[in-house]
Design an enzyme around this catalytic site. Structure first.
Site, PDB file in Angstrom:
ATOM      1  N   THR A 287      62.377  36.989  28.627  1.00 46.28           N
ATOM      2  CA  THR A 287      63.050  35.740  28.264  1.00 46.28           C
ATOM      3  C   THR A 287      64.295  35.988  27.411  1.00 46.28           C
ATOM      4  O   THR A 287      64.360  36.986  26.681  1.00 46.28           O
ATOM      5  CB  THR A 287      62.064  34.847  27.479  1.00 46.28           C
ATOM      6  OG1 THR A 287      62.774  33.789  26.830  1.00 46.28           O
ATOM      7  CG2 THR A 287      61.329  35.629  26.375  1.00 46.28           C
ATOM      8  N   ASP A 288      65.224  35.038  27.456  1.00 48.67           N
ATOM      9  CA  ASP A 288      66.413  35.142  26.587  1.00 48.67           C
ATOM     10  C   ASP A 288      66.042  35.019  25.107  1.00 48.67           C
ATOM     11  O   ASP A 288      66.847  35.342  24.231  1.00 48.67           O
ATOM     12  CB  ASP A 288      67.474  34.092  26.969  1.00 48.67           C
ATOM     13  CG  ASP A 288      67.014  32.643  26.885  1.00 48.67           C
ATOM     14  OD1 ASP A 288      65.871  32.390  26.456  1.00 48.67           O
ATOM     15  OD2 ASP A 288      67.814  31.756  27.263  1.00 48.67           O
ATOM     16  N   GLU A 289      64.814  34.524  24.821  1.00 50.39           N
ATOM     17  CA  GLU A 289      64.423  34.357  23.410  1.00 50.39           C
ATOM     18  C   GLU A 289      64.325  35.694  22.671  1.00 50.39           C
ATOM     19  O   GLU A 289      64.352  35.722  21.445  1.00 50.39           O
ATOM     20  CB  GLU A 289      63.097  33.604  23.302  1.00 50.39           C
ATOM     21  CG  GLU A 289      63.180  32.233  23.918  1.00 50.39           C
ATOM     22  CD  GLU A 289      62.291  31.205  23.260  1.00 50.39           C
ATOM     23  OE1 GLU A 289      61.703  31.484  22.210  1.00 50.39           O
ATOM     24  OE2 GLU A 289      62.195  30.106  23.838  1.00 50.39           O
TER      25      GLU A 289
ATOM     26  N   TYR B 182      56.175  33.675  19.472  1.00 47.54           N
ATOM     27  CA  TYR B 182      56.298  33.848  20.933  1.00 47.54           C
ATOM     28  C   TYR B 182      57.371  34.881  21.276  1.00 47.54           C
ATOM     29  O   TYR B 182      57.125  35.844  22.015  1.00 47.54           O
ATOM     30  CB  TYR B 182      56.626  32.500  21.605  1.00 47.54           C
ATOM     31  CG  TYR B 182      57.165  32.644  23.015  1.00 47.54           C
ATOM     32  CD1 TYR B 182      56.327  33.055  24.057  1.00 47.54           C
ATOM     33  CD2 TYR B 182      58.509  32.406  23.311  1.00 47.54           C
ATOM     34  CE1 TYR B 182      56.821  33.209  25.349  1.00 47.54           C
ATOM     35  CE2 TYR B 182      59.008  32.558  24.599  1.00 47.54           C
ATOM     36  CZ  TYR B 182      58.158  32.962  25.622  1.00 47.54           C
ATOM     37  OH  TYR B 182      58.656  33.119  26.892  1.00 47.54           O
TER      38      TYR B 182
ATOM     39  N   LYS C  67      57.118  38.635  23.103  1.00 49.10           N
ATOM     40  CA  LYS C  67      57.821  38.997  24.344  1.00 49.10           C
ATOM     41  C   LYS C  67      58.727  40.221  24.121  1.00 49.10           C
ATOM     42  O   LYS C  67      58.845  41.090  24.999  1.00 49.10           O
ATOM     43  CB  LYS C  67      58.659  37.807  24.852  1.00 49.10           C
ATOM     44  CG  LYS C  67      57.863  36.597  25.293  1.00 49.10           C
ATOM     45  CD  LYS C  67      56.991  36.825  26.517  1.00 49.10           C
ATOM     46  CE  LYS C  67      57.768  37.048  27.782  1.00 49.10           C
ATOM     47  NZ  LYS C  67      56.868  37.156  28.978  1.00 49.10           N
TER      48      LYS C  67
HETATM   49  P1  NAD Z   1      53.185  28.968  32.082  1.00 50.87           P
HETATM   50  O1  NAD Z   1      52.685  28.774  30.688  1.00 50.87           O
HETATM   51  O2  NAD Z   1      53.486  27.800  32.917  1.00 50.87           O
HETATM   52  O3  NAD Z   1      52.149  29.888  32.900  1.00 50.87           O
HETATM   53  C1  NAD Z   1      51.565  31.034  32.370  1.00 50.87           C
HETATM   54  C2  NAD Z   1      50.513  31.511  33.342  1.00 50.87           C
HETATM   55  O4  NAD Z   1      49.911  32.703  32.810  1.00 50.87           O
HETATM   56  C3  NAD Z   1      49.376  30.516  33.547  1.00 50.87           C
HETATM   57  O5  NAD Z   1      49.040  30.457  34.915  1.00 50.87           O
HETATM   58  C4  NAD Z   1      48.241  31.088  32.733  1.00 50.87           C
HETATM   59  O6  NAD Z   1      46.951  30.719  33.186  1.00 50.87           O
HETATM   60  C5  NAD Z   1      48.499  32.579  32.881  1.00 50.87           C
HETATM   61  N1  NAD Z   1      47.922  33.380  31.794  1.00 50.87           N
HETATM   62  C6  NAD Z   1      48.025  33.156  30.469  1.00 50.87           C
HETATM   63  N2  NAD Z   1      47.339  34.095  29.786  1.00 50.87           N
HETATM   64  C7  NAD Z   1      46.808  34.942  30.716  1.00 50.87           C
HETATM   65  C8  NAD Z   1      46.015  36.113  30.625  1.00 50.87           C
HETATM   66  N3  NAD Z   1      45.616  36.602  29.442  1.00 50.87           N
HETATM   67  N4  NAD Z   1      45.652  36.722  31.764  1.00 50.87           N
HETATM   68  C9  NAD Z   1      46.044  36.230  32.970  1.00 50.87           C
HETATM   69  N5  NAD Z   1      46.767  35.121  33.107  1.00 50.87           N
HETATM   70  C10 NAD Z   1      47.155  34.471  31.989  1.00 50.87           C
HETATM   71  O7  NAD Z   1      54.438  29.921  31.923  1.00 50.87           O
HETATM   72  P2  NAD Z   1      55.846  29.938  32.664  1.00 50.87           P
HETATM   73  O8  NAD Z   1      56.739  28.980  31.995  1.00 50.87           O
HETATM   74  O9  NAD Z   1      55.624  29.857  34.129  1.00 50.87           O
HETATM   75  O10 NAD Z   1      56.352  31.408  32.264  1.00 50.87           O
HETATM   76  C11 NAD Z   1      56.043  32.531  33.083  1.00 50.87           C
HETATM   77  C12 NAD Z   1      56.701  33.761  32.502  1.00 50.87           C
HETATM   78  O11 NAD Z   1      58.104  33.559  32.418  1.00 50.87           O
HETATM   79  C13 NAD Z   1      56.250  34.091  31.081  1.00 50.87           C
HETATM   80  O12 NAD Z   1      56.176  35.475  30.944  1.00 50.87           O
HETATM   81  C14 NAD Z   1      57.354  33.525  30.205  1.00 50.87           C
HETATM   82  O13 NAD Z   1      57.442  34.227  28.986  1.00 50.87           O
HETATM   83  C15 NAD Z   1      58.550  33.780  31.086  1.00 50.87           C
HETATM   84  N6  NAD Z   1      59.693  32.891  30.907  1.00 50.87           N
HETATM   85  C16 NAD Z   1      59.536  31.525  30.918  1.00 50.87           C
HETATM   86  C17 NAD Z   1      60.652  30.706  30.832  1.00 50.87           C
HETATM   87  C18 NAD Z   1      60.542  29.201  30.872  1.00 50.87           C
HETATM   88  O14 NAD Z   1      61.542  28.517  30.663  1.00 50.87           O
HETATM   89  N7  NAD Z   1      59.386  28.612  31.160  1.00 50.87           N
HETATM   90  C19 NAD Z   1      61.921  31.273  30.721  1.00 50.87           C
HETATM   91  C20 NAD Z   1      62.040  32.665  30.690  1.00 50.87           C
HETATM   92  C21 NAD Z   1      60.927  33.456  30.799  1.00 50.87           C
HETATM   93  O1  DAU Z   2      64.613  30.273  26.755  1.00 52.46           O
HETATM   94  C1  DAU Z   2      63.522  30.652  27.527  1.00 52.46           C
HETATM   95  C2  DAU Z   2      62.292  30.017  26.957  1.00 52.46           C
HETATM   96  O2  DAU Z   2      62.405  28.633  27.244  1.00 52.46           O
HETATM   97  C3  DAU Z   2      60.997  30.569  27.516  1.00 52.46           C
HETATM   98  O3  DAU Z   2      60.877  31.917  27.170  1.00 52.46           O
HETATM   99  C4  DAU Z   2      59.808  29.793  26.964  1.00 52.46           C
HETATM  100  O4  DAU Z   2      58.613  30.238  27.581  1.00 52.46           O
HETATM  101  C5  DAU Z   2      60.010  28.324  27.259  1.00 52.46           C
HETATM  102  O5  DAU Z   2      58.971  27.580  26.655  1.00 52.46           O
HETATM  103  C6  DAU Z   2      61.355  27.841  26.742  1.00 52.46           C
HETATM  104  O6  DAU Z   2      61.394  27.864  25.296  1.00 52.46           O
HETATM  105  P1  DAU Z   2      62.115  26.736  24.424  1.00 52.46           P
HETATM  106  O7  DAU Z   2      61.470  26.684  23.108  1.00 52.46           O
HETATM  107  O8  DAU Z   2      63.594  26.875  24.462  1.00 52.46           O
HETATM  108  O9  DAU Z   2      61.763  25.471  25.338  1.00 52.46           O
HETATM  109  P2  DAU Z   2      61.177  24.042  25.022  1.00 52.46           P
HETATM  110  O10 DAU Z   2      61.108  23.323  26.320  1.00 52.46           O
HETATM  111  O11 DAU Z   2      59.961  24.058  24.167  1.00 52.46           O
HETATM  112  O12 DAU Z   2      62.348  23.406  24.132  1.00 52.46           O
HETATM  113  C7  DAU Z   2      63.668  23.298  24.643  1.00 52.46           C
HETATM  114  C8  DAU Z   2      64.536  22.765  23.524  1.00 52.46           C
HETATM  115  O13 DAU Z   2      64.125  21.413  23.193  1.00 52.46           O
HETATM  116  C9  DAU Z   2      64.403  23.551  22.212  1.00 52.46           C
HETATM  117  O14 DAU Z   2      65.661  23.579  21.560  1.00 52.46           O
HETATM  118  C10 DAU Z   2      63.410  22.734  21.404  1.00 52.46           C
HETATM  119  C11 DAU Z   2      63.705  21.313  21.842  1.00 52.46           C
HETATM  120  N1  DAU Z   2      62.535  20.405  21.800  1.00 52.46           N
HETATM  121  C12 DAU Z   2      61.392  20.803  22.415  1.00 52.46           C
HETATM  122  C13 DAU Z   2      60.274  20.003  22.409  1.00 52.46           C
HETATM  123  C14 DAU Z   2      58.993  20.431  23.071  1.00 52.46           C
HETATM  124  C15 DAU Z   2      62.652  19.180  21.183  1.00 52.46           C
HETATM  125  O15 DAU Z   2      63.700  18.805  20.647  1.00 52.46           O
HETATM  126  N2  DAU Z   2      61.540  18.385  21.178  1.00 52.46           N
HETATM  127  C16 DAU Z   2      60.361  18.739  21.743  1.00 52.46           C
HETATM  128  O16 DAU Z   2      59.385  17.940  21.670  1.00 52.46           O
END
Ligand code: NAD
Ligand code: DAU
Length: 343
Positions: free
Chosen positions: A127-129, A152, A156
């Site tokens: 992730t970019d985080e 988190y 990562k």
């Molecule tokens: P999500 O939370 O929707 O899904 C996570 C999945 O992992 C679920 O199916 C869950 O059951 C499974 N999981 C959790 N713990 C586990 C374990 N111990 N063993 C096996 N399975 C397990 O997540 P997402 O948003 O689809 O993110 C997927 C990947 O992409 C993650 O690695 C996350 O860090 C990364 N990522 C997410 C975003 C985003 O914006 N959502 C952006 C960049 C990177």
């Molecule tokens: O940037 C990549 C990441 O994006 C992934 O690695 C993470 O798994 C994913 O959860 C996401 O993280 P963020 O914290 O950026 O996403 P989130 O959707 O939680 O929040 C997006 C932005 O909105 C952030 O600046 C926080 C803000 N926010 C979020 C929530 C849930 C609010 O203002 N109010 C809220 O209730």
């Protein structure tokens, strides 16, 4: 480069399930085994229409369970592990951080050990985080120092470093992609875009943290899937690739797009107490991935609008989630915040 059998960990989650769907459409000769613990975020129904396919199967298990991972890889003759499995929500990592270390750090480490033992390639989804808060006009490049600021993000970053250490120490075939904020179908409604969309549809308040001027690159999950595919097929082993649009907007701009798309009133917006340690800005340079011939299909505005529309069109998917265990989390996270909120 082609792959026969893939183990997709976390394949029942948001990005994982979109990737499984995309991969099976593009590579019908491939066999996919989803390996997933089915946490609250892992939902079998995300792939409901595909489970009958002879090319898709499910193993329910934890990536931290080495014996179970090894067995899944040997039984299904896996060539490549793609690791999406993770605890993924920053707010949940502030409420209860230890499971983030268990899954994101130790779980990834177990996958690396199995890959090393069986001689498999591993692609890790990051992730970019991991770059932390990005100042001024800088855009993160893949060699920038990692500077995570939430439990988190720290978990990562630790995983990324283990993956890179295995490449250096053991010569393991690894690649890493670092994705921006994804939006699109099947995103669990704890994340901002689905939370704001579903709240708006229900006529509930939209809880914006702080001033809402934090900046994110809201990228469509489809473009993340094509980016990962590009790296699997053309990426250089041992390398890291950023995946995003390279363009950010403020959270308030994102809220405007959600509300306008759903024809909802902006008076729903509430400014609530900020997230502790909230990263102000993420921004990535994606030229390295573009150099492999990839380009995003969606600009961020269209990505957010299409995501909001998906929630309007797919109430049957999210309504059962929102009325279940999600409610306890929502109350813990937002009840006090909303009670002290400003419009
Ligand atoms: P999500 O939370 O929707 O899904 C996570 C999945 O992992 C679920 O199916 C869950 O059951 C499974 N999981 C959790 N713990 C586990 C374990 N111990 N063993 C096996 N399975 C397990 O997540 P997402 O948003 O689809 O993110 C997927 C990947 O992409 C993650 O690695 C996350 O860090 C990364 N990522 C997410 C975003 C985003 O914006 N959502 C952006 C960049 C990177
Ligand atoms: O940037 C990549 C990441 O994006 C992934 O690695 C993470 O798994 C994913 O959860 C996401 O993280 P963020 O914290 O950026 O996403 P989130 O959707 O939680 O929040 C997006 C932005 O909105 C952030 O600046 C926080 C803000 N926010 C979020 C929530 C849930 C609010 O203002 N109010 C809220 O209730």
């Amino acid at each position: 480069m082609t792959f026969g059998n893939l183990l997709i960990t976390g394949g029942c989650g948001f990005i994982g399930s979109n990737f499984v769907r995309y991969w099976l459409e593009q590579h019908p000769e491939s066999k996919v085994v989803v390996y997933d613990k089915l946490t609250y975020a892992g939902r079998k129904e995300n792939l409901a229409d595909l489970w009958d396919s002879p090319n898709l199967s499910l193993v329910v298990g934890d990536i931290g369970d080495m014996e179970a991972v090894r067995q899944a890889c040997t039984e299904h003759q896996i060539d490549l592990i793609v690791n999406f499995a993770a605890e993924t929500h920053v707010d949940q990592s502030i409420l209860g951080p230890l499971v983030f270390t268990d899954t994101n750090v130790r779980g990834t480490h177990v996958l690396l050990e199995v890959a090393r033992e069986l001689g498999l390639r591993l692609h890790h989804i990051s992730t970019d985080e991991v770059y932390g808060h990005i100042r001024d006009n800088h855009q993160s490049i893949e060699t920038d120092e990692l500077s995570p600021r939430s439990p988190y993000a720290a978990s990562k970053a630790a995983a990324d470093q283990l993956v890179q250490a295995y490449a250096i120490t053991y010569g393991l075939s690894v690649t890493i992609t670092r994705g921006a904020n994804n939006v699109g179908p099947y995103q669990y409604p704890e994340k901002a875009v689905p939370l704001f969309s579903t709240n708006a549809i229900l006529g509930e308040a939209i809880p914006v943290y702080g001033d809402g001027l934090q900046m994110r690159d809201y990228a469509h999950v489809y473009d993340h899937c094509t980016g990962i595919e590009t790296v699997l097929l053309k990426g250089q082993i041992g390398e890291v690739y950023n995946v995003g649009t390279g363009r950010e907007m403020t959270n308030l701009e994102m809220v405007d797009i959600v509300l306008d798309t759903l024809s909802k009133d902006h008076s729903l917006v509430r400014h609530v107490a900020d997230r502790p340690g909230h990263d102000r800005r993420y921004s990535m340079n994606v030229n390295k991935l573009r150099g492999l011939g990839w380009q995003p299909r969606y600009d961020p505005r269209r990505a957010v609008a299409e995501a909001a529309r998906w929630y309007a069109d797919n109430r049957a998917w999210w309504e059962p989630i929102r009325s279940g265990e999600f409610r306890d989390y929502y109350d813990r996270q937002y009840a006090e915040r909303l009670a002290g909120a400003k419009p």
